[in-house]
Design an enzyme around this catalytic site. Sequence first.
Site, PDB file in Angstrom:
ATOM      1  N   LYS A  13       0.831  -1.216   0.000  1.00 49.53           N
ATOM      2  CA  LYS A  13       0.000   0.000   0.000  1.00 49.53           C
ATOM      3  C   LYS A  13       0.864   1.264   0.000  1.00 49.53           C
ATOM      4  O   LYS A  13       0.652   2.170  -0.801  1.00 49.53           O
ATOM      5  CB  LYS A  13      -0.936   0.018   1.233  1.00 49.53           C
ATOM      6  CG  LYS A  13      -1.884  -1.172   1.288  1.00 49.53           C
ATOM      7  CD  LYS A  13      -2.795  -1.116   2.498  1.00 49.53           C
ATOM      8  CE  LYS A  13      -2.069  -1.261   3.827  1.00 49.53           C
ATOM      9  NZ  LYS A  13      -1.448  -2.581   4.057  1.00 49.53           N
ATOM     10  N   ARG A  89      -9.865   0.153   9.242  1.00 50.53           N
ATOM     11  CA  ARG A  89      -9.409  -1.207   9.509  1.00 50.53           C
ATOM     12  C   ARG A  89     -10.445  -2.014  10.277  1.00 50.53           C
ATOM     13  O   ARG A  89     -10.183  -3.179  10.598  1.00 50.53           O
ATOM     14  CB  ARG A  89      -8.129  -1.145  10.344  1.00 50.53           C
ATOM     15  CG  ARG A  89      -6.843  -1.271   9.534  1.00 50.53           C
ATOM     16  CD  ARG A  89      -5.705  -1.029  10.486  1.00 50.53           C
ATOM     17  NE  ARG A  89      -4.493  -1.675  10.162  1.00 50.53           N
ATOM     18  CZ  ARG A  89      -3.441  -1.081   9.604  1.00 50.53           C
ATOM     19  NH1 ARG A  89      -3.515   0.172   9.240  1.00 50.53           N
ATOM     20  NH2 ARG A  89      -2.339  -1.760   9.409  1.00 50.53           N
ATOM     21  N   ARG A 128      11.461  -5.490   4.941  1.00 51.91           N
ATOM     22  CA  ARG A 128      11.132  -4.069   4.718  1.00 51.91           C
ATOM     23  C   ARG A 128      12.094  -3.146   5.460  1.00 51.91           C
ATOM     24  O   ARG A 128      12.404  -3.357   6.629  1.00 51.91           O
ATOM     25  CB  ARG A 128       9.709  -3.796   5.173  1.00 51.91           C
ATOM     26  CG  ARG A 128       9.372  -2.307   5.232  1.00 51.91           C
ATOM     27  CD  ARG A 128       7.904  -2.031   5.172  1.00 51.91           C
ATOM     28  NE  ARG A 128       7.131  -2.633   6.233  1.00 51.91           N
ATOM     29  CZ  ARG A 128       5.797  -2.624   6.270  1.00 51.91           C
ATOM     30  NH1 ARG A 128       5.114  -2.044   5.308  1.00 51.91           N
ATOM     31  NH2 ARG A 128       5.161  -3.187   7.261  1.00 51.91           N
ATOM     32  N   ARG A 160      11.127  -1.284  10.957  1.00 53.95           N
ATOM     33  CA  ARG A 160      10.036  -0.989  11.886  1.00 53.95           C
ATOM     34  C   ARG A 160      10.027  -2.015  13.023  1.00 53.95           C
ATOM     35  O   ARG A 160      10.235  -3.194  12.786  1.00 53.95           O
ATOM     36  CB  ARG A 160       8.691  -1.025  11.140  1.00 53.95           C
ATOM     37  CG  ARG A 160       8.420   0.240  10.367  1.00 53.95           C
ATOM     38  CD  ARG A 160       7.229   0.135   9.457  1.00 53.95           C
ATOM     39  NE  ARG A 160       6.040  -0.452  10.061  1.00 53.95           N
ATOM     40  CZ  ARG A 160       4.847  -0.486   9.455  1.00 53.95           C
ATOM     41  NH1 ARG A 160       4.696   0.042   8.257  1.00 53.95           N
ATOM     42  NH2 ARG A 160       3.816  -1.035  10.047  1.00 53.95           N
ATOM     43  N   ARG A 171      -0.524  -9.340  13.262  1.00 54.70           N
ATOM     44  CA  ARG A 171      -1.124  -8.319  12.395  1.00 54.70           C
ATOM     45  C   ARG A 171      -1.937  -8.966  11.280  1.00 54.70           C
ATOM     46  O   ARG A 171      -2.989  -8.460  10.903  1.00 54.70           O
ATOM     47  CB  ARG A 171      -0.021  -7.414  11.823  1.00 54.70           C
ATOM     48  CG  ARG A 171       0.574  -6.521  12.924  1.00 54.70           C
ATOM     49  CD  ARG A 171       1.909  -5.951  12.537  1.00 54.70           C
ATOM     50  NE  ARG A 171       1.829  -5.020  11.440  1.00 54.70           N
ATOM     51  CZ  ARG A 171       2.866  -4.645  10.711  1.00 54.70           C
ATOM     52  NH1 ARG A 171       4.063  -5.138  10.964  1.00 54.70           N
ATOM     53  NH2 ARG A 171       2.713  -3.779   9.755  1.00 54.70           N
TER      54      ARG A 171
END
Length: 214
Positions: A13, A89, A128, A160, A171
């Site tokens: 995203k 969400r 990431r 992160r 998640r």
Amino acid sequence: MNLLIMGRPGAGKGTQAEYIKEYYKVLHISTGDMFRKAIADGTKLGLEAKSYMDKGALVPDSVTIGVVRERLSCADVKEQGFLLDGFPRTLEQAEALTEILKDNNLKLDAVLDVNVDVDVITKRMVGRRVCKECKKTYNIVFDKSIKDKCPSCGGDLYQRTDDNEETVVNRLNVYEKQTAPVLNYYAKQNILKTVNGDQSVDKVFSDIKSVLGE
Ligand code: ADP
Ligand code: AMP
């Protein structure tokens, strides 16, 4: 143009948002980025959000909805249009968003769903890396040339704290239980546009342009 971008955590995203905001000249509003900024600034909101984010849980609706209401009520949103990333969400957030848009005389043009299977996601998320300065996202698993500096602005890259395997599993579970039903909310309104996110970044963006109209 007013857009939402949805999809599992790690679906791409944020990566696509960089292209969409340049091409369609809309504001990129990411609730995850807003919370991470609040944490970096050491605000009360940041302190509260961190306790949920570190576990891979959702920040409570009462907090998140307030943050989005405040941001979407700013004048630049109406002038420029927006791409909302990471919100809604939950169904409660989706219903609140409908109200917020109504109150501000705004209308959603499309909801993009970037679809990527769970097995591809974990690899993407543990690899990431994000630039501290410009917030661009890279992947050290897929691009071996990425080291510790941002190729775009030279800023430091970081991982992160919620991109570890255990938190990623939480998640993804939260997504299936709480966020996936939101897709149906928009499908019923006939504004949901699904694109295959398991393709090159350029191909995903070209599919997004096709569904939105060039
Ligand atoms: P999200 O915002 O949905 O959580 P990101 O845009 O941050 O996801 O992407 C997650 C990771 O996957 C990043 O490391 C990013 O570089 C990588 N990525 C994004 N899109 C693709 C793609 N189409 N193919 C391979 N890797 C991708
Ligand atoms: P993201 O950057 O979108 O992956 O979001 C990172 C984390 O921020 C999530 O795992 C949540 O803890 C929190 N968060 C972001 N957006 C929301 C939201 N709309 N509702 C609740 N929590 C959120």
